[in-house]
Motif scaffolding. Sequence first.
Motif, PDB file in Angstrom:
ATOM      1  N   THR A 210       0.866  -1.168   0.000  1.00 22.71           N
ATOM      2  CA  THR A 210       0.000   0.000   0.000  1.00 22.71           C
ATOM      3  C   THR A 210       0.909   1.226   0.000  1.00 22.71           C
ATOM      4  N   ARG A 211       0.323   2.394   0.098  1.00 17.70           N
ATOM      5  CA  ARG A 211       1.149   3.604   0.163  1.00 17.70           C
ATOM      6  C   ARG A 211       1.945   3.676   1.469  1.00 17.70           C
ATOM      7  N   ASP A 212       1.505   2.942   2.493  1.00 18.88           N
ATOM      8  CA  ASP A 212       2.156   2.994   3.798  1.00 18.88           C
ATOM      9  C   ASP A 212       3.184   1.898   4.017  1.00 18.88           C
ATOM     10  N   ALA A 213       2.961   0.729   3.434  1.00 18.18           N
ATOM     11  CA  ALA A 213       3.785  -0.431   3.795  1.00 18.18           C
ATOM     12  C   ALA A 213       3.860  -1.424   2.646  1.00 18.18           C
ATOM     13  N   ALA A 214       4.937  -2.191   2.671  1.00 16.05           N
ATOM     14  CA  ALA A 214       5.106  -3.316   1.748  1.00 16.05           C
ATOM     15  C   ALA A 214       5.536  -4.527   2.566  1.00 16.05           C
ATOM     16  N   GLN A 215       4.943  -5.674   2.260  1.00 21.40           N
ATOM     17  CA  GLN A 215       5.284  -6.903   2.972  1.00 21.40           C
ATOM     18  C   GLN A 215       6.155  -7.779   2.076  1.00 21.40           C
ATOM     19  N   ILE A 216       7.287  -8.212   2.617  1.00 16.29           N
ATOM     20  CA  ILE A 216       8.240  -9.030   1.879  1.00 16.29           C
ATOM     21  C   ILE A 216       7.937 -10.512   2.091  1.00 16.29           C
ATOM     22  N   GLN A 217       8.123 -11.283   1.029  1.00 14.95           N
ATOM     23  CA  GLN A 217       7.986 -12.736   1.104  1.00 14.95           C
ATOM     24  C   GLN A 217       9.124 -13.369   0.294  1.00 14.95           C
ATOM     25  N   GLY A 218       9.255 -14.687   0.412  1.00 17.60           N
ATOM     26  CA  GLY A 218      10.116 -15.443  -0.483  1.00 17.60           C
ATOM     27  C   GLY A 218      11.591 -15.156  -0.380  1.00 17.60           C
ATOM     28  N   VAL A 219      12.060 -14.740   0.793  1.00 15.38           N
ATOM     29  CA  VAL A 219      13.496 -14.480   0.952  1.00 15.38           C
ATOM     30  C   VAL A 219      14.232 -15.822   0.933  1.00 15.38           C
ATOM     31  N   TRP A 220      15.235 -15.919   0.058  1.00 14.37           N
ATOM     32  CA  TRP A 220      15.878 -17.229  -0.117  1.00 14.37           C
ATOM     33  C   TRP A 220      17.297 -17.086  -0.624  1.00 14.37           C
ATOM     34  N   SER A 249       7.489   1.833   4.898  1.00 20.00           N
ATOM     35  CA  SER A 249       7.643   0.775   5.900  1.00 20.00           C
ATOM     36  C   SER A 249       7.743  -0.571   5.198  1.00 20.00           C
ATOM     37  N   VAL A 250       8.698  -1.379   5.637  1.00 21.81           N
ATOM     38  CA  VAL A 250       8.909  -2.694   5.039  1.00 21.81           C
ATOM     39  C   VAL A 250       8.736  -3.732   6.142  1.00 21.81           C
ATOM     40  N   SER A 251       7.875  -4.716   5.904  1.00 22.99           N
ATOM     41  CA  SER A 251       7.573  -5.705   6.936  1.00 22.99           C
ATOM     42  C   SER A 251       7.718  -7.113   6.385  1.00 22.99           C
ATOM     43  N   LEU A 252       7.761  -8.065   7.304  1.00 22.73           N
ATOM     44  CA  LEU A 252       7.734  -9.485   6.978  1.00 22.73           C
ATOM     45  C   LEU A 252       7.434 -10.233   8.266  1.00 22.73           C
TER      46      LEU A 252
END
Length: 281
Positions: A210-220, A249-252
């Motif tokens: 979204t404009r506020d945050a991005a969620q990270i996946q698939g770190v490998w 903001s970056v989350s996982l």
Amino acid sequence: MLTTRHGVRVLAAADLDDFLALADQDPVVNVFAIHRAQTTSLEPRWLGGEMWGRFDGGVLVAACHVAANLVPIQAGPEDAVAFAERALARRRTASTIVGPQDAVQPFWDAVSGTWGQPRDARWDQRHLVIEGPPQVDSDPGVRLTARTDLDLLYPACVAMYTEEVGVSPEAGGGTELYRTRVVQLISRGWSFAKFDRGELVFKAEVACATRDAAQIQGVWVPPHRRGEGLASAGMAAVVDLVQTRIAPSVSLYVNEWNEPARRAYERVGFRETARFATVMF
């Protein structure tokens, strides 16, 4: 129409503003739900399911995304039980229940006797966020991927998914669908990787934003390249790219037992803000 006992009903496009106001109470934890609402306007045909809302005195106080992923939103234990009782009145469609522990646990306690044995349950996942610059140097080799990277990227995505989830995304004829998803992430500018002499040595994707945050996946990182610092430097680069291009903001979230990953994220500067739980069928 509201159900008499619990004040729960299916939300529609007319409820979008109220839903976003609710989810914006925690825009980072709720990034998936906000992304889904904004991209579908809560229309069931685009959601691939429904968004339920629970009301108190005519005010929306909690919600639940009910599709392949069942996700409670701003739901306390009482809200979770209300959603569970509605869920028990219909066939289970969710392959995953995921969200804050204090909502997932009471939901699962209410439905477990009917929904059967899950394939896996992860009750202690750390939700992590970074809002400032990374605390380690970024790997300059990490970049956005392109369609020309697909022959190296796609097998890595399959390997990561299989290692993390326990089943291949290609099982049951899912190859074409999963490959389409990988291409979609590339096209959005949500896929990042580092290549070293023709080998992918780090990758990560944005799952939702979204404009506020991005969620990270698939770190490998491939098993034979682990322990070289590729994950921490690679994640620092991803944070830089995401904060510059997508959201501040970056989350996982990461399993409690995955200590190497947790150490890497801590070095980068991620901090814990919540505890998640995931039940998989």
